[in-house]
Structures are given as C-alpha cells and as structure tokens.
Design a protein around this motif. Sequence first.
Motif, mmCIF file in Angstrom:
data_model
loop_
_atom_site.group_PDB
_atom_site.id
_atom_site.type_symbol
_atom_site.label_atom_id
_atom_site.label_comp_id
_atom_site.label_asym_id
_atom_site.label_seq_id
_atom_site.Cartn_x
_atom_site.Cartn_y
_atom_site.Cartn_z
ATOM 1 N N ILE A 78 -85.925 16.259 47.901
ATOM 2 C CA ILE A 78 -86.809 16.701 46.716
ATOM 3 C C ILE A 78 -87.283 18.145 46.894
ATOM 4 O O ILE A 78 -87.788 18.464 47.990
ATOM 5 C CB ILE A 78 -88.019 15.806 46.603
ATOM 6 N N ASP A 79 -87.226 19.073 45.889
ATOM 7 C CA ASP A 79 -87.866 20.053 46.000
ATOM 8 C C ASP A 79 -88.213 20.788 44.965
ATOM 9 O O ASP A 79 -87.660 20.562 43.699
ATOM 10 C CB ASP A 79 -86.807 21.371 46.830
ATOM 11 N N LEU A 80 -89.172 21.556 44.715
ATOM 12 C CA LEU A 80 -89.777 22.209 43.628
ATOM 13 C C LEU A 80 -88.927 23.430 42.908
ATOM 14 O O LEU A 80 -88.593 23.593 41.724
ATOM 15 C CB LEU A 80 -91.017 22.973 43.777
ATOM 16 N N SER A 81 -88.071 23.863 43.893
ATOM 17 C CA SER A 81 -87.222 25.178 43.456
ATOM 18 C C SER A 81 -85.697 24.740 43.132
ATOM 19 O O SER A 81 -85.083 24.126 43.961
ATOM 20 C CB SER A 81 -87.080 26.302 44.654
ATOM 21 N N PRO A 82 -85.355 24.848 41.861
ATOM 22 C CA PRO A 82 -83.943 24.589 41.506
ATOM 23 C C PRO A 82 -82.920 25.134 42.510
ATOM 24 O O PRO A 82 -81.883 24.701 42.902
ATOM 25 C CB PRO A 82 -83.796 25.067 40.212
ATOM 26 N N ARG A 83 -83.180 26.540 42.853
ATOM 27 C CA ARG A 83 -82.286 27.117 43.777
ATOM 28 C C ARG A 83 -82.144 26.541 45.093
ATOM 29 O O ARG A 83 -81.132 26.498 45.615
ATOM 30 C CB ARG A 83 -82.899 28.609 43.880
ATOM 31 N N MET A 84 -83.221 26.198 45.641
ATOM 32 C CA MET A 84 -83.198 25.295 46.881
ATOM 33 C C MET A 84 -82.402 24.173 46.719
ATOM 34 O O MET A 84 -81.742 23.816 47.628
ATOM 35 C CB MET A 84 -84.780 25.087 47.523
ATOM 36 N N VAL A 85 -82.593 23.508 45.561
ATOM 37 C CA VAL A 85 -81.956 22.114 45.533
ATOM 38 C C VAL A 85 -80.388 22.347 45.306
ATOM 39 O O VAL A 85 -79.698 21.724 45.862
ATOM 40 C CB VAL A 85 -82.427 21.558 44.189
ATOM 41 N N ASP A 105 -95.386 13.555 43.682
ATOM 42 C CA ASP A 105 -95.294 12.476 42.915
ATOM 43 C C ASP A 105 -93.897 11.899 43.144
ATOM 44 O O ASP A 105 -92.826 12.634 42.599
ATOM 45 C CB ASP A 105 -95.140 12.921 41.117
ATOM 46 N N LEU A 106 -93.788 10.801 43.770
ATOM 47 C CA LEU A 106 -92.411 10.265 44.155
ATOM 48 C C LEU A 106 -92.290 9.133 43.094
ATOM 49 O O LEU A 106 -91.710 7.968 43.776
ATOM 50 C CB LEU A 106 -92.622 9.721 45.507
ATOM 51 N N SER A 107 -92.522 8.957 41.984
ATOM 52 C CA SER A 107 -92.446 7.795 40.952
ATOM 53 C C SER A 107 -91.110 7.376 40.957
ATOM 54 O O SER A 107 -91.028 6.257 40.484
ATOM 55 C CB SER A 107 -93.315 8.309 39.668
ATOM 56 N N ALA A 108 -90.171 8.475 41.239
ATOM 57 C CA ALA A 108 -88.564 7.752 41.140
ATOM 58 C C ALA A 108 -88.327 6.872 42.374
ATOM 59 O O ALA A 108 -87.331 6.080 42.368
ATOM 60 C CB ALA A 108 -87.773 9.018 41.139
ATOM 61 N N VAL A 109 -89.203 6.828 43.548
ATOM 62 C CA VAL A 109 -88.967 5.982 44.659
ATOM 63 C C VAL A 109 -89.830 4.815 44.446
ATOM 64 O O VAL A 109 -90.922 4.814 44.059
ATOM 65 C CB VAL A 109 -89.387 6.668 45.838
ATOM 66 N N ILE A 135 -100.753 12.403 50.144
ATOM 67 C CA ILE A 135 -100.118 11.747 51.428
ATOM 68 C C ILE A 135 -100.224 10.056 51.253
ATOM 69 O O ILE A 135 -99.356 9.070 51.741
ATOM 70 C CB ILE A 135 -101.026 11.713 52.481
ATOM 71 N N GLN A 136 -101.147 9.590 50.253
ATOM 72 C CA GLN A 136 -101.136 8.231 49.775
ATOM 73 C C GLN A 136 -99.810 7.981 49.032
ATOM 74 O O GLN A 136 -99.524 6.830 49.171
ATOM 75 C CB GLN A 136 -102.360 7.857 48.889
ATOM 76 N N GLU A 137 -99.247 8.633 48.412
ATOM 77 C CA GLU A 137 -98.308 8.421 47.417
ATOM 78 C C GLU A 137 -97.125 8.157 48.574
ATOM 79 O O GLU A 137 -96.352 7.409 48.545
ATOM 80 C CB GLU A 137 -97.881 9.824 46.690
ATOM 81 N N TRP A 138 -96.819 9.131 49.642
ATOM 82 C CA TRP A 138 -95.794 8.993 50.806
ATOM 83 C C TRP A 138 -96.203 7.604 51.339
ATOM 84 O O TRP A 138 -95.255 7.095 51.692
ATOM 85 C CB TRP A 138 -96.016 10.070 51.682
ATOM 86 N N HIS A 139 -97.384 6.949 51.907
ATOM 87 C CA HIS A 139 -97.580 5.886 52.384
ATOM 88 C C HIS A 139 -97.219 4.783 51.367
ATOM 89 O O HIS A 139 -96.368 3.783 51.694
ATOM 90 C CB HIS A 139 -99.142 5.828 52.384
ATOM 91 N N ARG A 140 -97.252 5.004 49.997
ATOM 92 C CA ARG A 140 -96.761 3.802 48.941
ATOM 93 C C ARG A 140 -95.390 3.673 49.018
ATOM 94 O O ARG A 140 -95.198 2.534 49.005
ATOM 95 C CB ARG A 140 -97.379 4.406 47.370
ATOM 96 N N VAL A 141 -94.592 4.802 49.267
ATOM 97 C CA VAL A 141 -93.244 4.503 49.243
ATOM 98 C C VAL A 141 -92.475 3.884 50.817
ATOM 99 O O VAL A 141 -91.298 3.325 50.497
ATOM 100 C CB VAL A 141 -92.347 5.787 49.050
ATOM 101 N N LEU A 142 -93.319 3.890 51.612
ATOM 102 C CA LEU A 142 -92.810 3.616 52.920
ATOM 103 C C LEU A 142 -92.802 1.971 53.175
ATOM 104 O O LEU A 142 -93.793 1.419 52.827
ATOM 105 C CB LEU A 142 -93.486 4.286 54.090
#
Length: 211
Positions: A78-85, A105-109, A135-142
């Motif tokens: 995941i990345d904010l920059s379309p060019r990086m993606v 926001d990892l709501s897709a996961v 970091i709580q969001e990262w914890h949620r998906v794991l």
Amino acid sequence: MNTSSEEEVRDLYEESADWYAKMMDTEIDLPVYRDSLGRLSERIAGIPGELIDTSCGSGHMLSLYNETFDSERPLLGIDLSPRMVGIASSRLGPRATVLIGDMRDLSAVESKSAAAVVSFFAVHHLGPPDIPFTIQEWHRVLRSGGQLLIAAWEGDGPIDYGDQSDVVALRYGSEDVANWVRNAGFVVNRCLVQSVEDMEMDAIYLEGTKP
Ligand SMILES: C[S@@+](CC[C@H](N)C(=O)[O-])C[C@H]1O[C@@H](n2cnc3c(N)ncnc32)[C@H](O)[C@@H]1O
C-alpha cells in the motif's frame, strides 16, 4: 508541530519516486533489510495470511522477501503515491497486490487475517495524534502471533530535508515508539537504535508480536 498534509506528502513522493527507487536498488543490500525480514519470516513460518507493507514505496522490501524468504506468501503493498505504486507494481508483477492507499486505514483488509505488517521509514509523515490509532489498525488486521516490523527516524523535532522539500516530517524517540506499539497490544521483541550509512539521523528498528 504538525506534519505536512497528505497532499504535500504525496507530491513529495510523486516527484522523487524515480530517484527513490534507484536509491533503493543499492540500499536494499544493507544487512538490516535482510536480517529484519529473515527474523520476520521465521516467526510467521506457521502463520497463514498476507504480509502487508503499509508504505511500500518502490516495493523493494516485498521483492526481497519474496525472492529470499518465502515465494508463497501473499503480499500486499500500500502506498499514498500513485507513482510509487506504479513502480512497485512493475517490480512485483503478479507476485503482489499493490494499491494506492493510506497506512492509517486498512479497511480493505479483514480483521485477524494477516501474518505481518511492515512499516519502513514512513511514520515520520504522521503526527503524534495519528500514530496510536494507526498502530491499533495494524494490530487489528494481524492474526495471533502476527508480526509487526517498524523502522522510523529517531530523535526529536522535524527532519531537515534541506533544499529538497518544505515537507514537515517528525522524528520520534524509541521509547515513544515502543510505548505506542505496546499500548496497541503488541509485545515488543526488539527495539534498537542504529546509525544509517550516509545519514545524519539514527533509525529505530522495532519488532513486535501480536499475542
Ligand atoms: C521514505 S519512503 C519509504 C518507502 C519504503 N517503505 C522503503 O523503506 O523503501 C516513504 C513512503 O511512505 C509513503 N507514505 C507517506 N505517507 C503515507 C500514508 N499516509 N500512507 C501510505 N503511504 C504513505 C510515501 O508515499 C513513500 O513511498
């Protein structure tokens, strides 16, 4: 002090993506990348699910992981920059899904679905109010036993980009980062501050486990 807006940060990486990717072609050979991903790979060996790089940039870490440690593990960048993606997608091809998105926001996961979350050199773009819930969001998906790997610029106050950019990004102390990670529910397995070749700033390297 507030960090720069999402738009300003995106513009910075849109402009510097090609340069950044070239720099990472050599940077990725530094032992810290291989060592951190090697430990992560061992710890998630029995845990199914994706490895998510929440600010994947040019995709070098996902590529290293796939080529060196586990070619079967599903990968999400995941990345904010379309060019990086775009650059990461070209590098990884069908080996990974790479999406434009926001690390906050990892709501897709789905919750409790992933094996590992990686965040290398990107939390400096978040202000202190955003870091705990991210970091709580990262914890949620794991999943239980899932691994968190963070690298962040160490210190206090803004990063000096010199003439390169007016973007305001912040360094953080290792104790603050470790406390945010613990407060989100992780066990901190390792938290080291190390110098980085050719850089005036030190880096924090943190490894955590979701119990
Ligand atoms: C210094 S680069 C690091 C890239 C990669 N993690 C690496 O170590 O090579 C920072 C990256 O974070 C991305 N980024 C900044 N803010 C972000 C956000 N809110 N969500 C996702 N990516 C973000 C930038 O677009 C950029 O690709």
